[in-house]
Enzyme design. Structure first.
Site, PDB file in Angstrom:
ATOM      1  N   ASP A 159     -19.166  75.816  29.356  1.00 41.71           N
ATOM      2  CA  ASP A 159     -19.642  74.484  29.008  1.00 41.71           C
ATOM      3  C   ASP A 159     -18.462  73.535  28.831  1.00 41.71           C
ATOM      4  O   ASP A 159     -17.343  73.960  28.505  1.00 41.71           O
ATOM      5  CB  ASP A 159     -20.438  74.521  27.700  1.00 41.71           C
ATOM      6  CG  ASP A 159     -21.721  75.315  27.814  1.00 41.71           C
ATOM      7  OD1 ASP A 159     -22.185  75.509  28.953  1.00 41.71           O
ATOM      8  OD2 ASP A 159     -22.250  75.730  26.767  1.00 41.71           O
ATOM      9  N   LYS A 160     -18.726  72.256  28.990  1.00 41.59           N
ATOM     10  CA  LYS A 160     -17.681  71.241  28.840  1.00 41.59           C
ATOM     11  C   LYS A 160     -16.907  71.416  27.534  1.00 41.59           C
ATOM     12  O   LYS A 160     -15.673  71.378  27.524  1.00 41.59           O
ATOM     13  CB  LYS A 160     -18.309  69.844  28.888  1.00 41.59           C
ATOM     14  CG  LYS A 160     -17.342  68.712  28.592  1.00 41.59           C
ATOM     15  CD  LYS A 160     -18.045  67.368  28.571  1.00 41.59           C
ATOM     16  CE  LYS A 160     -17.084  66.246  28.192  1.00 41.59           C
ATOM     17  NZ  LYS A 160     -17.763  64.927  28.135  1.00 41.59           N
TER      18      LYS A 160
END
Length: 335
Positions: free
Chosen positions: A147-148
């Protein structure tokens, strides 16, 4: 033949036509949707808003009425998803690299692959700059994602042979992936969450545990526990503490750790998507945890079989500064 991500796209030719009489009384966007059915209504409306559609010599407007016979010119524009991805000079923290694979320690905040709202400035763009030959590999060699706002280790294939081998290892669940996760609540013992996952039935940007989802298994154990005892309890009120967990993945579903830990009422600190309501922490601890700006999740260990030599390789990435400082702040406050 796979697309060359660094190639410049050929410009699209302008489209010119006259509005048929049968379209009299229709709005401009409705006329375009009827005459250009290969494009979505929303894209056509975007082109109008961007000044890419002329009616006669003037720019058209979405709700402009057509009466038939008007000359229309449309200058089509590729959607960002259709554009070749560009190489960008973005610094990479490279842990390991040879002719076959590349292991990156990804910082929090870096998106892995271009997508809605993040068409530039991603890990993929950085990889194309670092190793231009990755433009000939699907997804520039990316075989799994973080995930970011998750930091840590991620492997990239530099050849088609390596990519195939790594994908097979991931499918066979032989790749070792261990995360460090700071969660709300005092986890007492080692455990496992075995719950299938898929898209949330009503909130499509979220993932959820669903009966017809794909298999998902997360193992967890306690690395460090921070009980809500003194001095936290003496700061007024009462509540739960927090726990640093080691999480090992058998599968790699999107948001897997976040969803699984939230399902057992130990959501990740800083997770703005999967935390439901205020967490019942002692006030002083709650203030410390609430200030952390991202989900407290770090991919700390990665192990796999080298796709060419067959050698088993493992890497470790220390906690990033923000998580290390958060844990130290908790320890200092509790001492």
């Amino acid at each position: 033949m796979f697309p060359n991500y660094t190639a410049n796209p050929a410009p699209l030719s302008p489209l010119a036509f006259k509005v048929p009489g049968e379209c009299a009384g229709m709005r401009l966007d409705q006329v375009l949707a009827k005459l250009l059915p290969e494009y979505s209504r929303s894209r056509l409306q975007d082109w109008i808003a961007q000044g890419l559609v002329k009616v006669g010599s003037a720019l058209g407007t979405t709700r402009q009425k057509m009466w038939g016979g008007e000359a229309i010119e449309v200058v089509p524009q590729l959607h960002p998803a259709e554009q070749p991805h560009q190489a960008e000079d973005i610094a990479l923290n490279i842990v390991f690299e040879d002719d076959s694979i590349l292991v990156i320690n990804k910082p929090a905040g870096l998106v892995v692959h271009p997508g809605s709202g993040n068409w530039e400035g991603t890990l993929l763009n950085a990889l194309l700059h670092h190793a231009p030959q990755l433009g000939q590999i699907p997804r520039a060699g990316i075989v799994h994602r973080l995930d970011k706002d998750t930091s840590g280790l991620l492997v990239v294939a530099k050849t088609l042979t390596a990519q195939t081998a790594l994908v097979r290892q991931l499918q066979a669940r032989t790749v070792k992936r261990e995360y460090l996760a700071l969660v709300y609540g005092e986890v007492e013992r080692t455990g496992m969450v075995d719950a299938p996952m898929g898209r949330h039935p009503t909130q499509r940007t979220k993932m959820a545990i669903v009966e017809d989802g794909k298999p998902a298994v997360t193992h967890y154990s306690v690395a460090e526990r921070f009980p809500a005892a003194s001095p936290f309890a003496t700061s007024g009120g009462s509540g739960q503490g927090c726990t640093l967990l080691r999480c090992k993945l058998e599968t790699g579903r999107t948001h897997q750790i976040r969803v699984h830990l939230a399902s057992i009422r130990h959501p990740l600190v800083g997770d703005s998507i999967y935390i439901k309501g205020a967490q019942k922490c002692a006030p002083q601890l709650r203030a410390i945890l609430a200030a952390f700006p991202r989900q407290a999740l770090h991919a700390a260990q990665l192990g796999l079989e080298h796709p060419v030599t067959g050698e088993w390789l493992e890497w470790q990435a220390p906690l990033p500064d923000d998580m290390a400082q958060l844990l130290q702040h908790i320890r200092d406050t509790a001492s």
